[in-house]
Motif scaffolding. Structure first.
Motif, PDB file in Angstrom:
ATOM      1  N   ALA A 151       0.717  -1.244   0.084  1.00 41.01           N
ATOM      2  CA  ALA A 151       0.419  -0.232   0.282  1.00 41.01           C
ATOM      3  C   ALA A 151       0.866   1.490   0.008  1.00 41.01           C
ATOM      4  CB  ALA A 151      -0.955   0.079   1.395  1.00 41.01           C
ATOM      5  N   ILE A 152       2.061   1.497   0.941  1.00 41.21           N
ATOM      6  CA  ILE A 152       3.131   2.836   0.599  1.00 41.21           C
ATOM      7  C   ILE A 152       3.479   2.949   0.077  1.00 41.21           C
ATOM      8  CG2 ILE A 152       4.708   3.813   1.912  1.00 41.21           C
ATOM      9  CD1 ILE A 152       4.231   2.172   4.788  1.00 41.21           C
ATOM     10  N   PHE A 153       3.774   1.504  -1.084  1.00 40.26           N
ATOM     11  CA  PHE A 153       4.868   2.172  -2.722  1.00 40.26           C
ATOM     12  C   PHE A 153       3.897   1.502  -3.081  1.00 40.26           C
ATOM     13  CE2 PHE A 153       7.769   1.106   1.055  1.00 40.26           C
ATOM     14  CZ  PHE A 153       8.727   3.042   0.874  1.00 40.26           C
ATOM     15  N   GLY A 154       3.574   1.215  -3.152  1.00 37.57           N
ATOM     16  CA  GLY A 154       2.497   0.626  -4.800  1.00 37.57           C
ATOM     17  C   GLY A 154       0.897   0.985  -5.318  1.00 37.57           C
ATOM     18  N   SER A 155      -0.070   0.156  -4.883  1.00 35.80           N
ATOM     19  CA  SER A 155      -1.443   0.878  -5.172  1.00 35.80           C
ATOM     20  C   SER A 155      -2.373   1.231  -4.036  1.00 35.80           C
ATOM     21  CB  SER A 155      -1.632  -0.658  -4.758  1.00 35.80           C
ATOM     22  OG  SER A 155      -1.182  -1.451  -4.191  1.00 35.80           O
ATOM     23  N   GLY A 156      -1.725   1.744  -3.181  1.00 36.01           N
ATOM     24  CA  GLY A 156      -2.216   2.231  -2.274  1.00 36.01           C
ATOM     25  C   GLY A 156      -2.827   3.663  -2.614  1.00 36.01           C
ATOM     26  N   THR A 157      -4.538   4.145  -1.691  1.00 37.11           N
ATOM     27  CA  THR A 157      -4.483   5.760  -1.905  1.00 37.11           C
ATOM     28  C   THR A 157      -5.331   6.498  -0.910  1.00 37.11           C
ATOM     29  OG1 THR A 157      -6.822   4.408  -1.829  1.00 37.11           O
ATOM     30  CG2 THR A 157      -5.150   4.315  -4.573  1.00 37.11           C
ATOM     31  N   ILE A 158      -4.972   7.630  -0.869  1.00 35.00           N
ATOM     32  CA  ILE A 158      -5.451   8.320   0.212  1.00 35.00           C
ATOM     33  C   ILE A 158      -6.813   8.755  -0.372  1.00 35.00           C
ATOM     34  CG2 ILE A 158      -5.268  10.390   0.911  1.00 35.00           C
ATOM     35  CD1 ILE A 158      -1.728   9.874   0.842  1.00 35.00           C
ATOM     36  N   GLY A 159      -8.011   8.351  -0.180  1.00 36.03           N
ATOM     37  CA  GLY A 159      -8.723   9.050  -0.828  1.00 36.03           C
ATOM     38  C   GLY A 159      -9.085   8.494  -2.170  1.00 36.03           C
ATOM     39  N   TRP A 160      -9.067   8.999  -3.203  1.00 39.57           N
ATOM     40  CA  TRP A 160      -9.330   8.871  -4.377  1.00 39.57           C
ATOM     41  C   TRP A 160      -7.815   9.078  -5.334  1.00 39.57           C
ATOM     42  CZ3 TRP A 160      -7.405  12.221  -7.572  1.00 39.57           C
ATOM     43  CH2 TRP A 160      -7.585  13.695  -7.124  1.00 39.57           C
ATOM     44  N   PHE A 161      -6.934   9.110  -3.895  1.00 34.08           N
ATOM     45  CA  PHE A 161      -5.224  10.328  -4.672  1.00 34.08           C
ATOM     46  C   PHE A 161      -4.241   8.965  -4.797  1.00 34.08           C
ATOM     47  CE2 PHE A 161      -1.891  12.525  -4.553  1.00 34.08           C
ATOM     48  CZ  PHE A 161      -2.113  13.404  -6.100  1.00 34.08           C
ATOM     49  N   PRO A 162      -4.221   8.756  -5.907  1.00 35.50           N
ATOM     50  CA  PRO A 162      -3.057   7.211  -5.776  1.00 35.50           C
ATOM     51  C   PRO A 162      -1.799   7.898  -5.499  1.00 35.50           C
ATOM     52  CG  PRO A 162      -3.628   7.765  -8.402  1.00 35.50           C
ATOM     53  CD  PRO A 162      -3.872   8.857  -7.648  1.00 35.50           C
ATOM     54  N   GLY A 163      -1.736   6.479  -4.359  1.00 33.43           N
ATOM     55  CA  GLY A 163      -0.071   7.189  -3.295  1.00 33.43           C
ATOM     56  C   GLY A 163       1.217   7.649  -4.383  1.00 33.43           C
ATOM     57  N   LEU A 164       1.381   6.571  -5.748  1.00 27.05           N
ATOM     58  CA  LEU A 164       2.538   6.394  -6.361  1.00 27.05           C
ATOM     59  C   LEU A 164       2.171   8.273  -6.076  1.00 27.05           C
ATOM     60  CD1 LEU A 164       2.281   3.015  -8.649  1.00 27.05           C
ATOM     61  CD2 LEU A 164       3.936   4.138  -7.178  1.00 27.05           C
ATOM     62  N   LEU A 165       1.019   8.620  -7.270  1.00 25.61           N
ATOM     63  CA  LEU A 165       1.256  10.597  -7.338  1.00 25.61           C
ATOM     64  C   LEU A 165       1.708  11.608  -6.664  1.00 25.61           C
ATOM     65  CD1 LEU A 165      -0.828   9.841 -10.317  1.00 25.61           C
ATOM     66  CD2 LEU A 165      -1.515  12.203  -9.035  1.00 25.61           C
ATOM     67  N   LEU A 166       1.244  10.737  -5.522  1.00 26.77           N
ATOM     68  CA  LEU A 166       2.030  11.641  -4.187  1.00 26.77           C
ATOM     69  C   LEU A 166       3.422  11.306  -3.948  1.00 26.77           C
ATOM     70  CD1 LEU A 166       1.415  13.010  -1.508  1.00 26.77           C
ATOM     71  CD2 LEU A 166       0.885  11.186   0.152  1.00 26.77           C
ATOM     72  N   TRP A 167       4.292  10.016  -4.698  1.00 24.10           N
ATOM     73  CA  TRP A 167       5.851  10.167  -4.678  1.00 24.10           C
ATOM     74  C   TRP A 167       5.917  10.558  -5.788  1.00 24.10           C
ATOM     75  CZ3 TRP A 167       9.092   7.825  -0.785  1.00 24.10           C
ATOM     76  CH2 TRP A 167       8.247   6.463  -0.304  1.00 24.10           C
ATOM     77  N   SER A 168       5.653  11.175  -6.613  1.00 20.59           N
ATOM     78  CA  SER A 168       5.841  11.470  -7.663  1.00 20.59           C
ATOM     79  C   SER A 168       6.661  12.860  -7.333  1.00 20.59           C
ATOM     80  CB  SER A 168       5.091  11.872  -8.810  1.00 20.59           C
ATOM     81  OG  SER A 168       5.095  10.836  -9.525  1.00 20.59           O
ATOM     82  N   PHE A 169       4.620  13.816  -6.312  1.00 23.70           N
ATOM     83  CA  PHE A 169       4.666  14.567  -6.326  1.00 23.70           C
ATOM     84  C   PHE A 169       5.867  15.386  -5.159  1.00 23.70           C
ATOM     85  CE2 PHE A 169       0.337  15.226  -7.707  1.00 23.70           C
ATOM     86  CZ  PHE A 169       0.412  15.605  -9.343  1.00 23.70           C
ATOM     87  N   THR A 170       6.071  14.686  -4.107  1.00 22.96           N
ATOM     88  CA  THR A 170       6.242  14.870  -3.031  1.00 22.96           C
ATOM     89  C   THR A 170       8.379  15.317  -3.802  1.00 22.96           C
ATOM     90  OG1 THR A 170       5.423  13.483  -1.419  1.00 22.96           O
ATOM     91  CG2 THR A 170       7.402  13.979  -0.900  1.00 22.96           C
ATOM     92  N   ALA A 171       8.735  14.283  -4.572  1.00 21.26           N
ATOM     93  CA  ALA A 171       9.953  14.054  -5.194  1.00 21.26           C
ATOM     94  C   ALA A 171      10.376  15.714  -5.873  1.00 21.26           C
ATOM     95  CB  ALA A 171      10.255  12.820  -6.026  1.00 21.26           C
TER      96      ALA A 171
END
Lengths: 503, 312
Positions: B154-174
């Motif tokens: 979930a943390i590193f892959g398919s997880g979401t925050i609400g509808w927001f995909p976690g992987l996107l969060l990784w991208s944006f954070t980077a």
């Protein structure tokens, strides 16, 4: 001058960059066999004019005639075809090839099997060198030659390519006196064979020594063309700067308290065999000149003090306390600043803006917890630009677009923003126009007037005489003489001491 | 001549956005029936690009400092494998730390060899790429290591925050961290000064060896994070994950307007560069091209785009 026939005729040349007129109907002619000086402040249009002749830039309007024929020059190849050769300031030689291979680079002799014919290349190169009266081993690698011989090789290369017109841009900037003599001998020989030379230089004595005529440009306009026998140096300077009263550098006697603790003491500094047991003291507010020939060890001395090169021996004291400086970071922490010899290579990132360059030396004072403080940065950069009169006063302009003099002001500004106690300057006025030279020397005085101390290396003796309180003459890595300014009569006097001739 | 080169630089600054827009529109028209514009597909592009984006942000620092890192793909693969094994044998935290440790070790080695021994980064990292992939294959005997830990996935892959995909969060954070570091911190300036003119930087008192060491270290650590992202998204650790990503990351950086010669860096440009690479990959798959043809077209598009973005 062998004839009045103009081999090169540039007529009403105009050129603009971004709507700014850099050349405004400039006419320039060179007769065959003459050495023609092209003078003007940096930014006056000299190099643009010559770059048009070499095909680097295309003219907006006007006409170029070579030997009476109208021509259009769009590339180096075109220029070469018309016999125009350039001796580059930054040499265009391949260091790992031999002199002969460089002379015939891209025009190699081939034998029947289409392989390089080294023997023929060497034979032809020897002929070229003999022709020029030069004694250079053509089989030597260029990287093993001194600067002067590299330059002469560059000239030989142009001549072997049948150049009829040679452009030399500040050719003596890094040559010692006897090397200059050798160069001038070759130039004279070339003119005797009908080669014409355009000679760009800021050095008045050289212009008088070898040039026949001078063309002076200012702000993109031709101001005057004259035989050098009919114009005085004062007039030339007045035409170049456009100011009626030329401020010459005159020494203002000031007294330095040498009874107090020296701000800096070097004792027994040793760097290989280049710097030999150098010991001296520097006092607050003092400007200490280092005079000497190229290669005498002055640059090596300041590099070692600043921690750029390893010291093989010696000790340093600041305010009477022992300090150890192993790298530039420690030097800076102890209040040193170094304005390096080669501002393009060592002083600036040419593609970065004025602001970014000023920032580079001041990162820790202009940040909080490693985050840049942009309000502080903007203030410091704005102040630097006004205080040091950087023109144009635009913080975001890339420094490569500034003139040499203004680039140097940026280097000085960024170091002064670090608030140093001891400023080391290595040839701060090289390649800078006369007007800016005077400004830079005034800056040096102003820095000392604030109580900071300056160590100034300069090959321009009038500069040393103009600002220094004391002059150390360095010869073969040693301090040969220590002179109080008031004991030096004039430039000739200092020149004799530097050259090691008994007065 | 100066005029035209200035214009060129201006074009270069915005070129990536034009290319992105043009290719997006092209795909939208041509691949409309294949579902290109469906929100699911668009999110997929983001998800699949996350690993490249993260690595490309770090690569921007490396290239700005006038170095290169060809080992990131290999590091990602090795980190995914080591992470998966540690996770299986010891637990979640150990798995994550194990993966990151790979980045620290390889990055320190790269940095040491490049900055302090003085070997060109191109050679060091090319060698290290082989070492990393080889190690990953060796310890797993070429087998994939499945990851059954849902928290990790979930943390590193398919997880979401609400509808927001976690992987996107990784991208944006980077991207956000990279942008702040490059434009707002002293470190960013040191990187640019070092890459722009190393001699001048050294004269300025900048410890250029330290700067080079750090960019190499950052690049590897970030590559190991990308390896964990692969592991999480695909729920396995495998030596092949990340293979060839160095090319995509470098392409993203250059497309984004960072000079290949050092001294300039554009993080936002890099982000769009990475998205463009992902877009092209996605479009080619939707178009139904076989893998061989995908590779050819992708290679050609990247060369063409980089040629357009090239510094004059």
């Amino acid at each position: 001058m062998s004839s009045n026939f103009n081999i090169v005729e540039m007529i009403d040349i105009s050129k603009s960059f971004f709507g700014v007129k850099v050349l405004d109907s400039v006419s320039f002619g060179v007769t065959s066999g003459e050495i023609h000086a092209l003078a003007g402040e940096n930014g006056a249009g000299k190099s643009t004019l010559m770059k048009i002749l070499q095909g680097v830039y295309t003219l907006d309007s006007g006409e170029i005639q070579i030997a009476g024929e109208k021509v259009s020059i769009h590339s180096f190849q075109d220029a070469r075809k018309y016999g125009i050769g350039m001796v580059f300031q930054e040499f265009s030689l391949v260091p790992e090839l031999s002199v002969a291979q460089n002379i015939f680079l891209d025009r190699e002799h081939k034998n029947k099997l289409r392989f390089f014919d080294e023997k023929e290349t060497i034979r032809k190169s020897k002929l070229v060198m003999e022709d020029l009266g030069l004694d250079i081993d053509v089989t030597a690698k260029v990287s093993t030659l001194g600067r002067a011989f590299q330059q002469l090789t560059e000239i030989a290369k142009a001549i072997a390519g049948d150049a009829k017109i040679l452009i030399l841009d500040e050719p003596t900037a890094s040559l010692a006196k006897e090397e200059v003599d050798a160069l001038f001998k070759v130039l004279k020989q070339l003119t005797a064979r009908g080669v014409s030379i355009v000679y760009i230089s800021h050095r008045m004595d050289e212009i008088y020594r070898i040039c026949d005529r001078i063309t002076i440009l200012r702000d993109g306009k031709k101001i005057v063309v004259s035989l050098l026998s009919e114009i005085s140096p004062k007039e030339i300077i007045a035409h170049i700067t456009g100011r009626k009263d030329v401020e010459m550098l005159t020494h203002e006697g000031k007294s330095i308290a040498r009874s107090s603790t020296p701000i800096f003491e070097a004792s027994g500094i040793q760097v290989g065999n280049r710097v030999n047991n150098v010991t001296f003291k520097l006092y607050p507010g003092e400007i200490l000149g280092l005079a000497g020939l190229m290669g005498s060890g002055r640059t090596e001395l300041v590099r070692a003090i600043f921690g750029l090169d390893k010291k093989d021996g010696g000790a340093l004291k600041i305010d009477g306390k022992d300090v150890v400086i192993k790298n530039p970071r420690e030097a800076i922490a102890h209040g040193f600043a170094l304005i390096p010899e080669d501002r393009r290579r060592q002083g600036l990132v040419m593609e970065h803006s004025v602001k970014q360059n000023i920032l580079a030396t001041n990162l820790s004072s202009l940040s909080h917890l490693n985050f840049l403080s942009f309000s502080k940065i903007n203030r410091v950069v704005r102040d630097s630009i006004t205080d040091f009169e950087v023109r144009p006063p635009e913080a975001n302009r890339e420094v490569r677009l500034l003139s040499g003099g203004n680039q140097q002001k940026v280097v000085i500004a960024k170091w002064m923003a670090t608030n140093p106690k001891i400023v080391l300057m290595d040839e701060p006025t090289v390649g800078v126009d006369i007007g800016t030279k005077v400004e830079i020397m005034k800056l040096v005085r102003a820095i000392a007037a604030e109580g900071k101390s300056v160590i100034l290396i300069s090959s321009e003796l009038p500069e040393l005489l103009g600002v220094c309180d004391r002059i150390l003459v360095i010869r073969k890595g040693k301090i040969a003489e220590e002179l109080d300014r008031k004991d030096v009569k004039d430039e000739d006097h200092l020149q004799m001491i530097v050259q090691g001739i008994k007065v | 001549m100066i005029l035209s080169s200035i214009k060129k630089i201006d074009i270069r600054a915005t070129l990536i956005y034009w290319m992105f827009a043009v290719i997006f529109l092209l795909f939208a028209l041509l691949l409309h029936d294949d579902g290109f514009l469906q929100s699911n597909n668009l999110l997929n592009i983001f998800r699949q690009t996350a690993t490249i984006t993260v690595m490309a942000v770090a690569m921007t620092f490396v290239i700005s400092a006038a170095e290169i890192d060809l080992s990131i793909g290999g590091v990602a693969g090795l980190a995914s494998v080591v992470g998966a094994i540690m996770l299986r044998d010891h637990g979640l935290i150990q798995g994550i730390l194990g993966g990151l440790a790979i980045g620290f070790v390889v990055g320190s080695l790269n940095g040491l060899l490049v900055a302090y021994v003085g070997i060109p980064s191109f050679l060091v990292t090319l060698g290290m790429q082989g070492v990393a992939i080889g190690f990953a294959a060796l310890v797993t005997n070429y087998y994939p290591i499945p990851i059954l830990n849902d928290t990790f996935n979930a943390i590193f892959g398919s997880g979401t925050i609400g509808w927001f995909p976690g992987l996107l969060l990784w991208s944006f954070t980077a991207v956000l961290i990279g942008w702040i570091m490059l434009t707002k911190t002293t470190f960013g300036r040191r990187v640019l000064a070092t890459g722009g003119n190393r001699d001048a930087a050294e004269f300025n008192g900048i410890n250029t060896k330290n700067v080079k060491f750090k960019v190499m270290l950052i690049s590897s650590v970030v590559a190991s994070i990308a390896g964990l992202l692969y592991a999480g998204r695909l729920q396995t650790g495998r030596y092949e994950w990340g293979a060839g990503d160095e090319l995509s990351a470098i392409a993203a950086v250059i497309l984004g307007g960072t000079s290949l010669f050092g001294g300039s860096g554009r993080i936002i440009g890099t982000f769009f560069g990475a998205l463009l690479v992902g877009l092209i990959n996605n479009g080619l798959i939707l178009a139904g091209l076989p893998v061989s043809q995908q590779q050819i077209v992708r290679g050609l598009i990247i060369i063409l785009a980089v040629a357009l973005a090239k510094k004059k």
